[in-house]
Design a protein around this motif. Structure first.
Motif, PDB file in Angstrom:
ATOM      1  N   ILE A  82       9.283  18.879  -3.335  1.00  0.00           N
ATOM      2  CA  ILE A  82      10.414  18.602  -4.231  1.00  0.00           C
ATOM      3  C   ILE A  82      11.015  17.241  -3.899  1.00  0.00           C
ATOM      4  O   ILE A  82      11.281  16.435  -4.790  1.00  0.00           O
ATOM      5  N   GLY A  83      11.209  16.983  -2.606  1.00  0.00           N
ATOM      6  CA  GLY A  83      11.700  15.682  -2.184  1.00  0.00           C
ATOM      7  C   GLY A  83      10.739  14.575  -2.563  1.00  0.00           C
ATOM      8  O   GLY A  83      11.133  13.479  -2.968  1.00  0.00           O
ATOM      9  N   LEU A  84       9.463  14.861  -2.456  1.00  0.00           N
ATOM     10  CA  LEU A  84       8.422  13.904  -2.819  1.00  0.00           C
ATOM     11  C   LEU A  84       8.471  13.593  -4.310  1.00  0.00           C
ATOM     12  O   LEU A  84       8.412  12.426  -4.720  1.00  0.00           O
ATOM     13  N   ALA A  85       8.623  14.616  -5.130  1.00  0.00           N
ATOM     14  CA  ALA A  85       8.718  14.423  -6.579  1.00  0.00           C
ATOM     15  C   ALA A  85       9.973  13.639  -6.932  1.00  0.00           C
ATOM     16  O   ALA A  85       9.930  12.723  -7.777  1.00  0.00           O
ATOM     17  N   PHE A  86      11.071  13.964  -6.293  1.00  0.00           N
ATOM     18  CA  PHE A  86      12.330  13.259  -6.531  1.00  0.00           C
ATOM     19  C   PHE A  86      12.184  11.783  -6.172  1.00  0.00           C
ATOM     20  O   PHE A  86      12.576  10.901  -6.941  1.00  0.00           O
ATOM     21  N   LEU A  87      11.612  11.502  -5.005  1.00  0.00           N
ATOM     22  CA  LEU A  87      11.388  10.127  -4.567  1.00  0.00           C
ATOM     23  C   LEU A  87      10.492   9.383  -5.542  1.00  0.00           C
ATOM     24  O   LEU A  87      10.761   8.245  -5.923  1.00  0.00           O
TER      25      LEU A  87
END
Length: 85
Positions: free
Chosen positions: A70-75
């Motif tokens: 999720i953090g990766l997608a957000f970034l």
């Protein structure tokens, strides 16, 4: 990170603001993660194994310092201009 012969690189930024190099395949997978696709769907779309997708995502998480996909997608969305910082 060592570059593989012939591998194209795609630059992006980490959560801390530094820069890293992701392979073109990692960047492609991150784009699909950001679209909300699951590993199995990404594997099917790219014609690779689900284990390979997991490996690329794990490496991208390690390189960026994100805690999860999720953090990766957000970034990824921030860095591609799809989400305001």
């Amino acid at each position: 990170m060592t570059k593989e012969p012939g591998a194209q690189r795609h630059a992006t930024a980490t959560e801390g603001g530094g820069s890293i190099d992701l392979s073109q395949r990692q960047a492609e997978i991150l784009a699909l993660v950001a679209e909300g696709l699951q590993n199995k769907e990404i594997a099917y779309r790219l014609g690779i194994s689900e284990a390979t997708v997991k490996a690329h995502i794990s490496k991208a998480i390690q390189l960026t310092g994100c805690r999860n996909r999720i953090g990766l997608a957000f970034l990824w969305m921030q860095q591609t201009g799809r989400l305001l910082p």
